[in-house]
Each structure stands twice: as structure tokens, then as C-alpha cells.
Write a protein that holds these residues in place. Structure first.
Motif, PDB file in Angstrom:
ATOM      1  N   SER A   1       0.867   5.512  -0.218  1.00 31.69           N
ATOM      2  CA  SER A   1       0.005   6.838  -0.058  1.00 31.69           C
ATOM      3  C   SER A   1       0.721   8.002  -0.381  1.00 31.69           C
ATOM      4  O   SER A   1       2.017   8.054  -0.528  1.00 31.69           O
ATOM      5  CB  SER A   1      -0.763   6.960   1.273  1.00 31.69           C
ATOM      6  OG  SER A   1       0.650   7.563   2.126  1.00 31.69           O
TER       7      SER A   1
ATOM      8  N   TYR B   1       0.897  -1.170  -0.002  1.00 29.07           N
ATOM      9  CA  TYR B   1      -0.115   0.010  -0.176  1.00 29.07           C
ATOM     10  C   TYR B   1       0.837   1.287   0.099  1.00 29.07           C
ATOM     11  O   TYR B   1       1.879   1.310   0.738  1.00 29.07           O
ATOM     12  CB  TYR B   1      -0.885   0.030   1.395  1.00 29.07           C
ATOM     13  CG  TYR B   1      -2.024  -1.110   1.239  1.00 29.07           C
ATOM     14  CD1 TYR B   1      -3.225  -0.729   0.844  1.00 29.07           C
ATOM     15  CD2 TYR B   1      -1.685  -2.497   1.529  1.00 29.07           C
ATOM     16  CE1 TYR B   1      -4.364  -1.759   0.681  1.00 29.07           C
ATOM     17  CE2 TYR B   1      -2.517  -3.218   1.464  1.00 29.07           C
ATOM     18  CZ  TYR B   1      -4.004  -2.998   1.020  1.00 29.07           C
ATOM     19  OH  TYR B   1      -4.914  -3.867   0.954  1.00 29.07           O
TER      20      TYR B   1
ATOM     21  N   LEU C   1     -10.295   7.595   1.966  1.00 31.39           N
ATOM     22  CA  LEU C   1      -9.480   7.625   3.345  1.00 31.39           C
ATOM     23  C   LEU C   1     -10.128   8.546   4.257  1.00 31.39           C
ATOM     24  O   LEU C   1     -10.268   9.830   3.994  1.00 31.39           O
ATOM     25  CB  LEU C   1      -8.060   8.078   2.988  1.00 31.39           C
ATOM     26  CG  LEU C   1      -6.866   7.990   4.075  1.00 31.39           C
ATOM     27  CD1 LEU C   1      -6.893   6.291   4.078  1.00 31.39           C
ATOM     28  CD2 LEU C   1      -5.807   8.570   3.878  1.00 31.39           C
TER      29      LEU C   1
ATOM     30  N   GLY D   1      -3.318  11.898   0.760  1.00 31.35           N
ATOM     31  CA  GLY D   1      -3.954  10.678   1.346  1.00 31.35           C
ATOM     32  C   GLY D   1      -4.425   9.926   0.174  1.00 31.35           C
ATOM     33  O   GLY D   1      -5.593   9.004   0.555  1.00 31.35           O
ATOM     34  N   ASN D   2      -4.203   9.906  -1.106  1.00 30.00           N
ATOM     35  CA  ASN D   2      -4.778   8.887  -1.918  1.00 30.00           C
ATOM     36  C   ASN D   2      -3.874   7.660  -1.689  1.00 30.00           C
ATOM     37  O   ASN D   2      -2.470   7.752  -1.417  1.00 30.00           O
ATOM     38  CB  ASN D   2      -4.687   9.406  -3.438  1.00 30.00           C
ATOM     39  CG  ASN D   2      -5.548  10.616  -3.605  1.00 30.00           C
ATOM     40  OD1 ASN D   2      -6.648  10.440  -3.480  1.00 30.00           O
ATOM     41  ND2 ASN D   2      -4.693  11.678  -3.722  1.00 30.00           N
ATOM     42  N   VAL D   3      -4.534   6.531  -2.102  1.00 31.44           N
ATOM     43  CA  VAL D   3      -3.780   5.415  -1.686  1.00 31.44           C
ATOM     44  C   VAL D   3      -4.065   4.348  -2.643  1.00 31.44           C
ATOM     45  O   VAL D   3      -4.880   4.036  -3.380  1.00 31.44           O
ATOM     46  CB  VAL D   3      -4.379   4.493  -0.356  1.00 31.44           C
ATOM     47  CG1 VAL D   3      -3.636   3.234  -0.174  1.00 31.44           C
ATOM     48  CG2 VAL D   3      -4.509   5.515   0.684  1.00 31.44           C
TER      49      VAL D   3
ATOM     50  N   PHE E   1      -3.643   4.389   8.678  1.00 28.16           N
ATOM     51  CA  PHE E   1      -2.720   5.448   8.185  1.00 28.16           C
ATOM     52  C   PHE E   1      -2.458   6.497   9.304  1.00 28.16           C
ATOM     53  O   PHE E   1      -3.614   7.193   9.589  1.00 28.16           O
ATOM     54  CB  PHE E   1      -3.065   6.152   6.798  1.00 28.16           C
ATOM     55  CG  PHE E   1      -3.170   5.105   5.766  1.00 28.16           C
ATOM     56  CD1 PHE E   1      -2.011   4.891   4.794  1.00 28.16           C
ATOM     57  CD2 PHE E   1      -4.172   4.133   5.269  1.00 28.16           C
ATOM     58  CE1 PHE E   1      -1.802   4.011   3.837  1.00 28.16           C
ATOM     59  CE2 PHE E   1      -4.302   3.316   4.373  1.00 28.16           C
ATOM     60  CZ  PHE E   1      -3.100   3.362   3.612  1.00 28.16           C
TER      61      PHE E   1
END
Length: 335
Positions: free
Chosen positions: A226, A224, A281, A230-232, A266
Motif C-alpha cells: 500500500s 500486498y 479501500l 491507501g492505493n494497493v 489495513f
């Protein structure tokens, strides 16, 4: 068990903000505190507060202060066993069962100059595949071997490729995670994601040019990643897809990413975020009604046995075992 009385909170924590945390056991951890200051004429002091809740004289509290470090992060190492903090200028604090204090900076031991004669900036210190690494700009990684001992992966011939025609900001790294010592992922820069297979580094075609902040090799077998907002994205090697969108303001972006009890968490400086069913998120409180306030959650570390998560926010800290939250302390309890 209560960590602080009113008197010990005043002497150990008052006047400081909790900035980071590191996990040893469910009864032992270290908090990185930064002095609250109005003036910018001098650097705020940094305090490393070691806490022990086991043993006949618990709680045991000890701290070390320095006025030289800035923008530090801390991690727990297990080979050797120690807490280690590194700041952006490569200054190093460490503590073990015998000592605590400053040691030689990484720059005093290894040249941090790039082929373009610029200086590497240390972004953070992390534990990956059982070892501690200082993660730096210009795709630099420095492995810790003990007190005053760091190894530049480029010096060993294992460093990530240098790109002479790239702007420094375009290249990583900001974070590092590992499935094993022959399966690393490092991220940072403008979509700059790489995998190390134990022999060679391979660029990963992440479908973004955004500034990457965190990477986590998770328990579900995926990686994962980011970005600043905060886009994942999740995937592995050459296959990636976006799994969460967000528009977090600068300063609220993820700085920690950890897999715990079947879920990705996160951590930011103020609060913990998770991926919702709608692929956004969101603050942890939106999916867990029992989640503590963002004032006492944020930075994250996982216990070595994987059974507890430690999280610390500006004014306190909490433990989580996957079912129950335990507040370790909150500054608001002493006001």
C-alpha cells in the motif's frame, strides 16, 4: 473478562492515547500508550502497558514509563520471547517474564551512518519469519538477536543494495514481511519494493512511484503493498497489478497490513480498512456491520496461531476471531 475497573483505568490509561499493540496469546498482549499533551515544550511520555488475562490473579497489569521515546512501534518476538519497541531515534524498550525497561539504543551498538554520511531513521519494528527486525530508511534492516543485540544485515553482507545517486526519500524501507527466511519483501520510498531470496536482493517493478507504507506476504500467496494514500497493489516478484484505489488524507494512511481469515486488513491510527468488491479501500464498517468504531480499532497484530486479530485505536482495543468482535476496553466506558 474486564481488563479495567474505573480505578485501574484511571491509574493505568487515563490521560494517554493508545498508539500501537502487540499480541502474545489470546490472553496476553501489550499496548503502547502516548501521553495526551497540549504543550510541545517537552516530549509526551510513552507508556508500555502489559496485560495478562489468564492465571489465578487475572487481570494482571504492569507498565513502564519513559519520557525519552518518540514515534515508537512495538512487536512481539518469539525467539527470544519478548515485547520490543523501537523509536525513530533507535531507542529500545523491551520486556519479558523477568524484566521490563530501556536498553541500549541500536545506534549505541551499531553505526547507523550511511555511505553518504547521513543517519538512518528507524521506521518501525516488525516480526518477519519468526525474528524481529528494526526497519530503517536507506534500505536498512537490523535483526534482533536478544537484549542489546542487533545485527545489521549490511554488516553480514545480506543488506539491500545502496544507491549513491538516489535521494534518501526515494529509497525504502518503511515495512517488511516474509513468507519464509528465504523469501522477504521490503517496501518504502518512491515505489521502492525489493525481494530477498535468502542470498540476493531483487528490485520489484511495482507500477508506481508513490510513497510506499506497508507490505504483507499474505496467505493467498500474493504480496500486498500500500502507498501513502491507501492505493494497493498485489503480486509477486515481477508481476503486479493494482487491486484497490483510494485517496486517504495524510495521517489516515495504512501503517499496518495483515492477512487474517482469508482477507487483507489495513490498519491506520484511527480505523481498519479492507478492499471492497469495487476495488476500493474502504472502512471496515462498510463491509462488516458488526465492526467496532474507529475509536477502538486501527493498529493491528495477529496471534501466533493465526486464530485472533488484535486491533487498537486511540481510545480502546478489540479482539476478532473471524466471526465475533470482543471489545477489550474503551475509554468511553469510564467517562
Amino acid at each position: 473478562m474486564k481488563i479495567f475497573s474505573k480505578a485501574t483505568f484511571k491509574s493505568h490509561v487515563e490521560g494517554y492515547t493508545v498508539y500501537d499493540c502487540a499480541f502474545n496469546t489470546v490472553d496476553r498482549f501489550c499496548f503502547l500508550l502516548v501521553e495526551e499533551k497540549d504543550s510541545r515544550d517537552t516530549l509526551p511520555r510513552t507508556r508500555f502497558l502489559v496485560v495478562g488475562l489468564d492465571g489465578p490473579t487475572a487481570p494482571r497489569l504492569g507498565y513502564f514509563d519513559t519520557g525519552d521515546m518518540r514515534f515508537s512501534t512495538i512487536a512481539r518476538g518469539y525467539a527470544p520471547e519478548e515485547y520490543v519497541a523501537v523509536d525513530t531515534a533507535s531507542q529500545v524498550y523491551s520486556s519479558d517474564s523477568r524484566r521490563r525497561g530501556m536498553e541500549a539504543s541500536i545506534e549505541d551498538l551499531i553505526s547507523l551512518k550511511t555511505p553518504a554520511d547521513t543517519m538512518v531513521t528507524i521506521r518501525r519494528v516488525v516480526r518477519a519469519a519468526g525474528k524481529l527486525y528494526a526497519v530503517g530508511s536507506n534500505r536498512r534492516l537490523y535483526r534482533r538477536e536478544g537484549m542489546d543485540q542487533w545485527v545489521d544485515l549490511h554488516g553480514e553482507g545480506w543488506g539491500a543494495p545502496w544507491q549513491s545517486d538516489a535521494r534518501s526519500r526515494a529509497m525504502g524501507f518503511n515495512d517488511l514481511s516474509a513468507f519464509s527466511d528465504t523469501d522477504f519483501y521490503a517496501a518504502g520510498g518512491e515505489g521502492d519494493l525489493w525481494r530477498f531470496d535468502g542470498t540476493h536482493w531483487h528490485p520489484c517493478p511495482l507500477p508506481t512511484q508513490a510513497q510506499l507504507e506497508t507490505v504483507c506476504c499474505a496467505g493467498d500467496g500474493k504480496v500486498y503493498v500500500s502507498d501513502l494514500h491507501g492505493n494497493v497493489w498485489a503480486g509477486r516478484e515481477a508481476h503486479w497489478e493494482q487491486v484497490a484505489s483510494s485517496e486517504l488524507a495524510w495521517g489516515s494512511q495504512p501503517v499496518d497490513a495483515h492477512w487474517f481469515q482469508g482477507r487483507m486488513y489495513f490498519g491506520a491510527q484511527e480505523g481498519v480498512y479492507v478492499i471492497s468488491a469495487d476495488k476500493e479501500l474502504v472502512p471496515l464498517g462498510e463491509v462488516d456491520e458488526h465492526a467496532p468504531s474507529s475509536m477502538v480499532t486501527g493498529r493491528i497484530d495477529i496471534s501466533p496461531d493465526g486464530r485472533h486479530m488484535l486491533t487498537a485505536g486511540p481510545y480502546g482495543a478489540c479482539l476478532y476471531d473471524g466471526e465475533r468482535w470482543t471489545r477489550l476496553f474503551s475509554a468511553f466506558d469510564f467517562r
